[in-house]
Design an enzyme around this catalytic site. Sequence first.
Site, PDB file in Angstrom:
ATOM      1  N   CYS A 269       0.845  -1.270   0.083  1.00  0.00           N
ATOM      2  CA  CYS A 269      -0.057  -0.002  -0.094  1.00  0.00           C
ATOM      3  C   CYS A 269       0.792   1.208   0.168  1.00  0.00           C
ATOM      4  O   CYS A 269       0.856   2.069  -1.039  1.00  0.00           O
ATOM      5  CB  CYS A 269      -0.869  -0.028   1.114  1.00  0.00           C
ATOM      6  SG  CYS A 269      -2.330  -1.289   1.126  1.00  0.00           S
TER       7      CYS A 269
HETATM    8  N1  LIG Z   1      -2.947  -6.074   1.880  1.00  0.00           N
HETATM    9  C1  LIG Z   1      -3.153  -4.926   2.347  1.00  0.00           C
HETATM   10  O1  LIG Z   1      -2.864  -4.524   3.689  1.00  0.00           O
HETATM   11  C2  LIG Z   1      -4.101  -4.036   1.757  1.00  0.00           C
HETATM   12  C3  LIG Z   1      -4.891  -2.861   2.416  1.00  0.00           C
HETATM   13  C4  LIG Z   1      -5.615  -2.010   1.985  1.00  0.00           C
HETATM   14  C5  LIG Z   1      -5.784  -2.243   0.778  1.00  0.00           C
HETATM   15  N2  LIG Z   1      -5.390  -3.022   0.042  1.00  0.00           N
HETATM   16  C6  LIG Z   1      -5.657  -3.003  -1.391  1.00  0.00           C
HETATM   17  O2  LIG Z   1      -6.618  -4.180  -1.792  1.00  0.00           O
HETATM   18  C7  LIG Z   1      -6.447  -4.936  -3.074  1.00  0.00           C
HETATM   19  C8  LIG Z   1      -6.215  -6.442  -2.823  1.00  0.00           C
HETATM   20  O3  LIG Z   1      -4.812  -6.317  -2.100  1.00  0.00           O
HETATM   21  P1  LIG Z   1      -4.500  -7.802  -1.277  1.00  0.00           P
HETATM   22  O4  LIG Z   1      -3.402  -7.336  -0.298  1.00  0.00           O
HETATM   23  O5  LIG Z   1      -5.725  -8.324  -1.000  1.00  0.00           O
HETATM   24  O6  LIG Z   1      -3.946  -8.631  -2.610  1.00  0.00           O
HETATM   25  P2  LIG Z   1      -3.436 -10.151  -2.423  1.00  0.00           P
HETATM   26  O7  LIG Z   1      -2.487 -10.269  -3.426  1.00  0.00           O
HETATM   27  O8  LIG Z   1      -3.288 -10.703  -1.192  1.00  0.00           O
HETATM   28  O9  LIG Z   1      -4.819 -10.886  -3.072  1.00  0.00           O
HETATM   29  C9  LIG Z   1      -5.321 -10.760  -4.336  1.00  0.00           C
HETATM   30  C10 LIG Z   1      -6.221 -12.033  -4.805  1.00  0.00           C
HETATM   31  O10 LIG Z   1      -6.735 -11.739  -6.084  1.00  0.00           O
HETATM   32  C11 LIG Z   1      -6.553 -12.697  -6.781  1.00  0.00           C
HETATM   33  N3  LIG Z   1      -6.685 -12.374  -8.243  1.00  0.00           N
HETATM   34  C12 LIG Z   1      -5.753 -11.779  -9.132  1.00  0.00           C
HETATM   35  N4  LIG Z   1      -6.504 -11.612 -10.163  1.00  0.00           N
HETATM   36  C13 LIG Z   1      -7.700 -12.037 -10.110  1.00  0.00           C
HETATM   37  C14 LIG Z   1      -8.931 -11.965 -11.213  1.00  0.00           C
HETATM   38  N5  LIG Z   1      -8.830 -11.518 -12.143  1.00  0.00           N
HETATM   39  N6  LIG Z   1     -10.110 -12.648 -10.586  1.00  0.00           N
HETATM   40  C15 LIG Z   1     -10.250 -13.075  -9.389  1.00  0.00           C
HETATM   41  N7  LIG Z   1      -8.982 -13.317  -8.603  1.00  0.00           N
HETATM   42  C16 LIG Z   1      -7.916 -12.545  -8.757  1.00  0.00           C
HETATM   43  C17 LIG Z   1      -5.067 -13.370  -6.465  1.00  0.00           C
HETATM   44  O11 LIG Z   1      -5.165 -14.772  -6.840  1.00  0.00           O
HETATM   45  C18 LIG Z   1      -5.106 -13.143  -5.042  1.00  0.00           C
HETATM   46  O12 LIG Z   1      -5.690 -13.996  -4.298  1.00  0.00           O
HETATM   47  C19 LIG Z   1      -5.089  -3.946  -3.518  1.00  0.00           C
HETATM   48  O13 LIG Z   1      -5.669  -3.076  -4.335  1.00  0.00           O
HETATM   49  C20 LIG Z   1      -4.552  -3.572  -2.473  1.00  0.00           C
HETATM   50  O14 LIG Z   1      -3.737  -2.275  -2.774  1.00  0.00           O
HETATM   51  C21 LIG Z   1      -4.491  -4.005   0.398  1.00  0.00           C
END
Ligand SMILES: NC(=O)c1ccc[n+]([C@@H]2O[C@H](COP(=O)([O-])OP(=O)(O)OC[C@H]3O[C@@H](n4cnc5c(N)ncnc54)[C@H](O)[C@@H]3O)[C@@H](O)[C@H]2O)c1
Length: 439
Positions: free
Chosen positions: A279
């Site tokens: 992030c």
């Molecule tokens: N990790 C954090 O602390 C956090 C906090 C706030 C916001 N975010 C935001 O949330 C979003 C997700 O982040 P995250 O950390 O959960 O990512 P992550 O990588 O942990 O999880 C994402 C998931 O999406 C899946 N994926 C990818 N493409 C896909 C598709 N086309 N269809 C279905 N599934 C798909 C992946 O296989 C994975 O399991 C990002 O935009 C991130 O910036 C993350």
Amino acid sequence: MQKALATMQELLTEKIRTHTAKIGVIGLGYVGLPLAVEFANAGFSVTGIDIQSSRVAEINSGCSYIQDVPADTVRQHVESGHLRATTDFSVIAELDSVNIAVPTPLRKSKDPDMSFIVAATEQVVKYLHPGMLTILESTTYPGTTEELLLPMLEQGGLEVGKEFFLCFSPERVDPGNLHFRTHNIPKVVGGITPACTEVGALLYSQALDRVVPVSSTSVAEMVKLLENTFRMINIGLVNEMAMMCERMGVNVWEVIDAAATKPFGFMPFYPGPGLGGHCIPIDPFYLSWKSKQAGIEARFIELAGNINGQMPRFVVDKVQTALNNQGKPMLGSHIHIAGVAYKRDIDDLRESPALDIILLLKQKGARITYTDPYIPSLRLNGDGLSSVSLEENAAVADCVVLVTDHNAFDYASLVDNARLIVDTRNALKSYQSSKIVRL
Ligand SMILES: NC(=O)c1ccc[n+]([C@@H]2O[C@H](COP(=O)([O-])OP(=O)(O)OC[C@H]3O[C@@H](n4cnc5c(N)ncnc54)[C@H](O)[C@@H]3O)[C@@H](O)[C@H]2O)c1
């Protein structure tokens, strides 16, 4: 007189209120899985959709690969039929709402990579049906929901705000935070139309403690970017302070702790080895990219990015100076890294500054070992490394660099055993020893 037919909004509202709405979550990672579990906790039937079949299989067999989500909870929901996972997007045809929580990385050029959001939305477009709600949760640049998702979803001819509903809701989850979890972090939500905001807010209010509706999707997108940019810039400020204090022989940690006693108008941020995670190092550059298009240069973001990016080198310079002061060259020395995750007590290595520090130390000819209870092994430029004992390596290494201040580390024994420690987190604040070099 005959009663008028219920509108799509009324039908969806009724399903949400009675918890009979079928909920989908696309992307079951750090954000998506905890959210899916919260909806299941509230009694909804939830379907998680992910492209990784291994993750889908784990959930369906009642396991959890996300540290903050207990496997027991997943198992109970799977057994009771409240949670299931699939790689088959055609289930969207049966769902009343979908939340999209897929990754939003930056390209090397620091341009946003929208490919994951676009791929997920293309699947929603295929199965979009009247009365359905779609909420984007992935962090992104302001305007994404309205400029990118809305035209895609409108392709089928349904009208937004009447026949389908579209919102953006930023995710604020803080992995590893024991006090604030998905359910008690206030949830901001903005829709394309007031009706969209109403149904989006209603859905979240069934599962989460507090919902904060805002007037548009762009406001909701900007909220997340303000929060993360605020953090990134303040970290940049204290990192620059740390560099200044070093030159002036002042203890920056003591300065911050004393400043934090001011009961108003000050909030402490702490220096460190560099930004990490998915992030803070990334999100502000979405804003910077978008504002460049609007003709405004995001100078604070660029500057803070530049300062924060210097921190791994600053740490390596500290190590070099500390070794030199002991009459040892960096070339051939054994440096042990304590903690490689990007922050305390979590298993996430994404963008971790430890990786840059290891590479820089290797370039200078150091031999590297590391300990991290959460990261058993890592690969860096093709080389594999495995976590080894802190106690044994601290005793023989020329220097220990404390990069991540995990609570599992035995700091008293580290101070006893090590010959030299560069502490980038002030984890050894309560220890006084000439072998400790603080950031
Ligand atoms: N990790 C954090 O602390 C956090 C906090 C706030 C916001 N975010 C935001 O949330 C979003 C997700 O982040 P995250 O950390 O959960 O990512 P992550 O990588 O942990 O999880 C994402 C998931 O999406 C899946 N994926 C990818 N493409 C896909 C598709 N086309 N269809 C279905 N599934 C798909 C992946 O296989 C994975 O399991 C990002 O935009 C991130 O910036 C993350």
